[in-house]
Design a protein around this motif. Structure first.
Motif, PDB file in Angstrom:
ATOM      1  N   SER A   1       0.826  -1.197   0.000  1.00  0.00           N
ATOM      2  CA  SER A   1       0.000   0.000   0.000  1.00  0.00           C
ATOM      3  C   SER A   1       0.865   1.254   0.000  1.00  0.00           C
ATOM      4  O   SER A   1       0.482   2.269  -0.559  1.00  0.00           O
ATOM      5  CB  SER A   1      -0.960  -0.012   1.182  1.00  0.00           C
ATOM      6  OG  SER A   1      -0.261   0.050   2.403  1.00  0.00           O
ATOM      7  N   LYS A   2       2.039   1.170   0.641  1.00  0.00           N
ATOM      8  CA  LYS A   2       2.913   2.344   0.666  1.00  0.00           C
ATOM      9  C   LYS A   2       3.498   2.628  -0.712  1.00  0.00           C
ATOM     10  O   LYS A   2       3.638   3.787  -1.100  1.00  0.00           O
ATOM     11  CB  LYS A   2       4.026   2.161   1.697  1.00  0.00           C
ATOM     12  CG  LYS A   2       3.505   2.207   3.117  1.00  0.00           C
ATOM     13  CD  LYS A   2       4.622   2.094   4.122  1.00  0.00           C
ATOM     14  CE  LYS A   2       4.031   2.127   5.530  1.00  0.00           C
ATOM     15  NZ  LYS A   2       5.059   2.131   6.559  1.00  0.00           N
ATOM     16  N   LEU A   3       3.830   1.571  -1.449  1.00  0.00           N
ATOM     17  CA  LEU A   3       4.350   1.770  -2.802  1.00  0.00           C
ATOM     18  C   LEU A   3       3.277   2.341  -3.726  1.00  0.00           C
ATOM     19  O   LEU A   3       3.547   3.225  -4.536  1.00  0.00           O
ATOM     20  CB  LEU A   3       4.896   0.470  -3.374  1.00  0.00           C
ATOM     21  CG  LEU A   3       6.190  -0.037  -2.776  1.00  0.00           C
ATOM     22  CD1 LEU A   3       6.535  -1.407  -3.353  1.00  0.00           C
ATOM     23  CD2 LEU A   3       7.322   0.936  -3.018  1.00  0.00           C
ATOM     24  N   LEU A   4       2.056   1.830  -3.592  1.00  0.00           N
ATOM     25  CA  LEU A   4       0.983   2.307  -4.452  1.00  0.00           C
ATOM     26  C   LEU A   4       0.532   3.713  -4.086  1.00  0.00           C
ATOM     27  O   LEU A   4      -0.175   4.360  -4.861  1.00  0.00           O
ATOM     28  CB  LEU A   4      -0.198   1.334  -4.412  1.00  0.00           C
ATOM     29  CG  LEU A   4       0.082  -0.041  -5.017  1.00  0.00           C
ATOM     30  CD1 LEU A   4      -1.142  -0.934  -4.890  1.00  0.00           C
ATOM     31  CD2 LEU A   4       0.526   0.057  -6.455  1.00  0.00           C
ATOM     32  N   ALA A   5       0.951   4.206  -2.956  1.00  0.00           N
ATOM     33  CA  ALA A   5       0.644   5.586  -2.569  1.00  0.00           C
ATOM     34  C   ALA A   5       1.522   6.577  -3.315  1.00  0.00           C
ATOM     35  O   ALA A   5       1.207   7.768  -3.369  1.00  0.00           O
ATOM     36  CB  ALA A   5       0.816   5.759  -1.062  1.00  0.00           C
ATOM     37  N   VAL A   6       2.613   6.122  -3.902  1.00  0.00           N
ATOM     38  CA  VAL A   6       3.504   6.977  -4.693  1.00  0.00           C
ATOM     39  C   VAL A   6       2.952   7.009  -6.117  1.00  0.00           C
ATOM     40  O   VAL A   6       2.921   5.979  -6.798  1.00  0.00           O
ATOM     41  CB  VAL A   6       4.955   6.430  -4.683  1.00  0.00           C
ATOM     42  CG1 VAL A   6       5.860   7.283  -5.550  1.00  0.00           C
ATOM     43  CG2 VAL A   6       5.471   6.313  -3.262  1.00  0.00           C
ATOM     44  N   PRO A   7       2.498   8.177  -6.585  1.00  0.00           N
ATOM     45  CA  PRO A   7       1.825   8.257  -7.889  1.00  0.00           C
ATOM     46  C   PRO A   7       2.607   7.635  -9.051  1.00  0.00           C
ATOM     47  O   PRO A   7       2.027   6.916  -9.873  1.00  0.00           O
ATOM     48  CB  PRO A   7       1.616   9.751  -8.088  1.00  0.00           C
ATOM     49  CG  PRO A   7       1.529  10.301  -6.701  1.00  0.00           C
ATOM     50  CD  PRO A   7       2.496   9.478  -5.900  1.00  0.00           C
ATOM     51  N   ALA A   8       3.893   7.893  -9.133  1.00  0.00           N
ATOM     52  CA  ALA A   8       4.680   7.343 -10.248  1.00  0.00           C
ATOM     53  C   ALA A   8       4.734   5.817 -10.191  1.00  0.00           C
ATOM     54  O   ALA A   8       4.620   5.144 -11.225  1.00  0.00           O
ATOM     55  CB  ALA A   8       6.090   7.923 -10.224  1.00  0.00           C
ATOM     56  N   LEU A   9       4.888   5.271  -9.000  1.00  0.00           N
ATOM     57  CA  LEU A   9       4.932   3.810  -8.859  1.00  0.00           C
ATOM     58  C   LEU A   9       3.562   3.186  -9.106  1.00  0.00           C
ATOM     59  O   LEU A   9       3.455   2.112  -9.686  1.00  0.00           O
ATOM     60  CB  LEU A   9       5.460   3.427  -7.477  1.00  0.00           C
ATOM     61  CG  LEU A   9       6.914   3.816  -7.201  1.00  0.00           C
ATOM     62  CD1 LEU A   9       7.303   3.451  -5.773  1.00  0.00           C
ATOM     63  CD2 LEU A   9       7.854   3.173  -8.208  1.00  0.00           C
ATOM     64  N   ARG A  10       2.519   3.878  -8.659  1.00  0.00           N
ATOM     65  CA  ARG A  10       1.158   3.388  -8.887  1.00  0.00           C
ATOM     66  C   ARG A  10       0.865   3.329 -10.380  1.00  0.00           C
ATOM     67  O   ARG A  10       0.330   2.338 -10.888  1.00  0.00           O
ATOM     68  CB  ARG A  10       0.148   4.276  -8.169  1.00  0.00           C
ATOM     69  CG  ARG A  10      -1.277   3.799  -8.325  1.00  0.00           C
ATOM     70  CD  ARG A  10      -2.238   4.700  -7.535  1.00  0.00           C
ATOM     71  NE  ARG A  10      -3.584   4.254  -7.653  1.00  0.00           N
ATOM     72  CZ  ARG A  10      -4.135   3.285  -6.936  1.00  0.00           C
ATOM     73  NH1 ARG A  10      -3.423   2.655  -6.030  1.00  0.00           N
ATOM     74  NH2 ARG A  10      -5.396   2.946  -7.117  1.00  0.00           N
ATOM     75  N   GLU A  11       1.228   4.373 -11.103  1.00  0.00           N
ATOM     76  CA  GLU A  11       0.993   4.407 -12.543  1.00  0.00           C
ATOM     77  C   GLU A  11       1.790   3.316 -13.255  1.00  0.00           C
ATOM     78  O   GLU A  11       1.295   2.658 -14.163  1.00  0.00           O
ATOM     79  CB  GLU A  11       1.339   5.778 -13.117  1.00  0.00           C
ATOM     80  CG  GLU A  11       0.988   5.928 -14.578  1.00  0.00           C
ATOM     81  CD  GLU A  11      -0.478   5.642 -14.893  1.00  0.00           C
ATOM     82  OE1 GLU A  11      -0.738   5.019 -15.948  1.00  0.00           O
ATOM     83  OE2 GLU A  11      -1.356   6.011 -14.106  1.00  0.00           O
TER      84      GLU A  11
END
Length: 91
Positions: free
Chosen positions: A1-11
């Protein structure tokens, strides 16, 4: 969830998910591979005396009329290809 909170990583992650849905969750590509695997293990499944489901369920589980892997793949692919990120555009 912490990684997906970073917009660039989520995209980036969502891009990978879209790629998988487009390339591999296509039943025309996936179906023949799964059918080959099903044929490969069919005799062993038939002889198994401790299986959880019937041999008939094994036979229809791939692309039968209800609750089949094919229907799951098609529904999941449609969902993933039509997914819109609710966090897109948020800062």
């Amino acid at each position: 969830s912490k990684l997906l909170a970073v917009p660039a990583l989520r995209e980036r992650y969502l891009g990978y998910v879209r790629d998988i849905a487009q390339r591999w969750l296509d039943w025309n590509k996936l179906g023949p591979m799964l059918a080959a695997h099903q044929r490969l293990i069919a005799d062993e499944v038939k002889q198994d005396t401790r299986k959880l489901y019937s041999y008939e369920a094994f036979q229809t589980g791939l692309d039968g009329p209800e609750n089949s892997l094919k229907s799951f793949v098609n529904v999941r692919r449609a969902f993933l290809l039509n997914f819109t990120d609710p966090t897109a555009g948020m800062k």
